[in-house]
Write an enzyme that holds these catalytic residues in place. Sequence first.
Site, mmCIF file in Angstrom:
data_model
loop_
_atom_site.group_PDB
_atom_site.id
_atom_site.type_symbol
_atom_site.label_atom_id
_atom_site.label_comp_id
_atom_site.label_asym_id
_atom_site.label_seq_id
_atom_site.Cartn_x
_atom_site.Cartn_y
_atom_site.Cartn_z
ATOM 1 N N LYS A 258 51.247 11.600 36.397
ATOM 2 C CA LYS A 258 52.557 11.333 37.000
ATOM 3 C C LYS A 258 53.554 10.918 35.930
ATOM 4 O O LYS A 258 53.312 9.964 35.184
ATOM 5 C CB LYS A 258 52.422 10.203 38.039
ATOM 6 C CG LYS A 258 53.751 9.597 38.523
ATOM 7 C CD LYS A 258 53.551 8.447 39.516
ATOM 8 C CE LYS A 258 54.868 7.759 39.869
ATOM 9 N NZ LYS A 258 54.693 6.635 40.827
ATOM 10 N N ASP A 263 61.832 5.147 38.014
ATOM 11 C CA ASP A 263 61.641 5.086 39.457
ATOM 12 C C ASP A 263 62.492 3.974 40.049
ATOM 13 O O ASP A 263 62.119 2.801 40.026
ATOM 14 C CB ASP A 263 60.155 4.846 39.780
ATOM 15 C CG ASP A 263 59.888 4.822 41.285
ATOM 16 O OD1 ASP A 263 60.800 5.214 42.054
ATOM 17 O OD2 ASP A 263 58.774 4.427 41.680
ATOM 18 N N LYS A 270 64.508 0.173 45.261
ATOM 19 C CA LYS A 270 63.731 -1.016 44.924
ATOM 20 C C LYS A 270 64.657 -2.210 44.702
ATOM 21 O O LYS A 270 65.813 -2.026 44.325
ATOM 22 C CB LYS A 270 62.966 -0.776 43.606
ATOM 23 C CG LYS A 270 61.800 0.175 43.696
ATOM 24 C CD LYS A 270 61.128 0.312 42.330
ATOM 25 C CE LYS A 270 59.972 1.301 42.361
ATOM 26 N NZ LYS A 270 58.843 0.885 43.213
ATOM 27 N N ASP A 281 56.899 4.183 34.686
ATOM 28 C CA ASP A 281 56.353 5.023 35.745
ATOM 29 C C ASP A 281 56.031 6.446 35.245
ATOM 30 O O ASP A 281 55.573 7.289 36.005
ATOM 31 C CB ASP A 281 57.331 5.070 36.927
ATOM 32 C CG ASP A 281 56.620 5.182 38.264
ATOM 33 O OD1 ASP A 281 55.415 4.863 38.332
ATOM 34 O OD2 ASP A 281 57.264 5.608 39.252
ATOM 35 N N ASP A 340 60.398 5.939 48.008
ATOM 36 C CA ASP A 340 59.774 5.234 46.879
ATOM 37 C C ASP A 340 58.286 5.603 46.741
ATOM 38 O O ASP A 340 57.653 5.278 45.744
ATOM 39 C CB ASP A 340 59.933 3.720 47.076
ATOM 40 C CG ASP A 340 59.707 2.935 45.795
ATOM 41 O OD1 ASP A 340 59.634 3.571 44.725
ATOM 42 O OD2 ASP A 340 59.587 1.699 45.884
ATOM 43 N N GLU A 342 57.070 8.348 45.850
ATOM 44 C CA GLU A 342 57.416 9.656 45.285
ATOM 45 C C GLU A 342 56.323 10.235 44.398
ATOM 46 O O GLU A 342 56.209 11.446 44.258
ATOM 47 C CB GLU A 342 58.728 9.539 44.490
ATOM 48 C CG GLU A 342 58.585 9.040 43.028
ATOM 49 C CD GLU A 342 58.052 7.615 42.895
ATOM 50 O OE1 GLU A 342 58.146 6.866 43.887
ATOM 51 O OE2 GLU A 342 57.531 7.259 41.830
ATOM 52 N N ARG A 344 53.056 10.395 44.675
ATOM 53 C CA ARG A 344 52.062 11.228 45.376
ATOM 54 C C ARG A 344 52.651 12.591 45.711
ATOM 55 O O ARG A 344 51.932 13.581 45.788
ATOM 56 C CB ARG A 344 51.580 10.483 46.629
ATOM 57 C CG ARG A 344 52.662 10.174 47.622
ATOM 58 C CD ARG A 344 52.276 9.099 48.631
ATOM 59 N NE ARG A 344 52.287 7.748 48.057
ATOM 60 C CZ ARG A 344 51.918 6.667 48.724
ATOM 61 N NH1 ARG A 344 51.488 6.772 49.978
ATOM 62 N NH2 ARG A 344 51.953 5.479 48.152
HETATM 63 N N1 BES Z 1 55.794 3.523 40.771
HETATM 64 C C1 BES Z 1 55.571 2.820 41.977
HETATM 65 C C2 BES Z 1 54.276 2.004 41.955
HETATM 66 C C3 BES Z 1 54.272 0.794 41.062
HETATM 67 C C4 BES Z 1 54.800 -0.401 41.476
HETATM 68 C C5 BES Z 1 53.668 0.868 39.829
HETATM 69 C C6 BES Z 1 54.752 -1.501 40.645
HETATM 70 C C7 BES Z 1 53.619 -0.223 39.002
HETATM 71 C C8 BES Z 1 54.151 -1.408 39.416
HETATM 72 C C9 BES Z 1 55.466 3.804 43.139
HETATM 73 O O1 BES Z 1 56.248 4.928 43.035
HETATM 74 C C10 BES Z 1 55.912 3.057 44.337
HETATM 75 O O2 BES Z 1 57.040 2.699 44.399
HETATM 76 N N2 BES Z 1 55.000 2.845 45.281
HETATM 77 C C11 BES Z 1 55.287 2.113 46.450
HETATM 78 C C12 BES Z 1 54.623 2.830 47.583
HETATM 79 C C13 BES Z 1 55.047 2.321 48.942
HETATM 80 C C14 BES Z 1 56.491 2.688 49.210
HETATM 81 C C15 BES Z 1 54.143 2.942 49.990
HETATM 82 C C16 BES Z 1 54.701 0.704 46.279
HETATM 83 O O3 BES Z 1 53.635 0.565 45.680
HETATM 84 O O4 BES Z 1 55.336 -0.231 46.725
HETATM 85 ZN ZN ZN Z 2 56.716 5.547 41.165
HETATM 86 MN MN MN Z 3 58.197 4.635 43.734
#
Ligand code: BES
Ligand code: ZN
Ligand code: MN
Length: 495
Positions: A258, A263, A270, A281, A340, A342, A344
């Site tokens: 990825k 992000d 966020k 990210d 967010d 994204e 996956r």
């Molecule tokens: N890149 C983030 C995941 C992340 C968060 C990595 C903090 C490292 C530190 C990912 O794209 C994301 O935002 N995931 C969300 C998913 C949720 C919306 C289901 C998350 O983990 O909050």
């Molecule tokens: Zn992300």
């Molecule tokens: Mn995200």
Amino acid sequence: MVIIEPENNFSSLKTQLLVNYVFTNDVLSLSLSKVTPNFDPIIGEIIESKEFTAKDGTMCIIHNKVGSDIKRVLLLGMGNRESLDTEKTRNLTGKVVNKAKELAISEFVLVPFDEMDEDHLSAIVEGIKLSDYSFSNYKKDEDKFDLNQVRILITGDLASNQKIIQRSSIVSDAVILTRDISNLPPNDCSPKDLANFAGKLSGNKKTKVRVIEEQELEANGFGGIMAVGKGSTNSPKLIVIEYSGSSQDEKPVVIVGKAVTFDTGGISIKPSDKMEEMKFDKCGGCNVIGIMKAVSDLDLDKNVIGLIPAVENMPSGSSYRPGDIIKMYNTKTVEVLNTDAEGRIILGDALAFAVKTFSPRVIIDMATLTGAAIIALGSNVAALVGNNEELVTKILEYSNKTGEKIWELPLFEDHKEQLKSSNADIKNIGGRSAGAITAAAFLSHFVDDTPWAHLDIAGTAWNQEGTREKTYNPKGATGFGIRTIVKYISSYNAH
Ligand code: BES
Ligand code: ZN
Ligand code: MN
């Protein structure tokens, strides 16, 4: 860049610093007579006074007479012999590097210990190279000091040890390349910049790099990558790195990473606290660049493909929205309930493309995918989810050797149920519970029956809140996962 070499000249050694690994078990009988006898009396006094007891990570430096060939000796405490493992060797060797730099010593020699097998020798090389790393391209030269050379005294066969040192140096340099790219700020690392970095790998004859640009993505039905990339003026890309180390009919290992170069969360934006960390990210994708670099520099006799879906997730008038239903590369439809989630979505397209295009032997993906993985396992352990026991077992086995801690999470039908959507084939979030697993469940929709393993490196890809301090992981990106996956690729038997 520090150069590491084997050394077999015991009799007329010249160095600024001779480093000895010392265990508490044999501190009382410590002698350097094999290398240099004249330190023994003073070492005896130091041990007797209990000034140095060889506890984990303790150090003692002794100067020699002016004009001597060996200027100083450093005793490095390794604790109890029975508690020795490669991780300790890696971490404490890094302590020596930091000490040498603090003292402005540009070169030192390591004396091996009895247990120094191949794994420990690799750990020493990694400890030196990876601790020496710093990300300083954007800072005016302060008092930067360069470590130039480390020699390792070898009693056994020089050539075979030289090979181990070379291999570990190549892998460590790949980790360093990945850190350099991962640490770049988002204004200097767009999907296009990433594609340019990947392009440099084509210097190797067996490596081809191709970039699938926006128009081609659109025309070929990469609905996931297109949707996430829409909101940014930096257009999305799918970077394809092909290494052909074996015959054409041999199925490749495909590594997918990825790369969200930044992000923001998109329309589901966020909070601003720590948002700057989302430049990391892209670490999964940067790992792929490092892995492909290692594979080609090692000249492995395997076929390996690296895939990097690269996008920037931004909020704007052209962004994808919560409520959108998108059609993925494998024609499955996804209801977007949170922009967010994204990672996956872009990975789904890349995984489906891998299955269709390359009929892989195995697919391994790496991604800073979920905050939930950090909640589940903390910032020092990556989450592993897979559909193939043999593959998962091997990755766990190699992770024990590299010190990259990985723990398996289950994936049951019950988890897949959480992704049921009333409007599309699946939705892109599965609710608050088991967030790291439902993200993997989403990915499982795009790999069919291909043996597949997914590594969630959200907690381990960079030094963050909760990260345990390690000399060989200085601040910023770590390159976590590269050493384990390169070991996996090098070790699998294709025939
Ligand atoms: N890149 C983030 C995941 C992340 C968060 C990595 C903090 C490292 C530190 C990912 O794209 C994301 O935002 N995931 C969300 C998913 C949720 C919306 C289901 C998350 O983990 O909050
Ligand atoms: Zn992300
Ligand atoms: Mn995200």
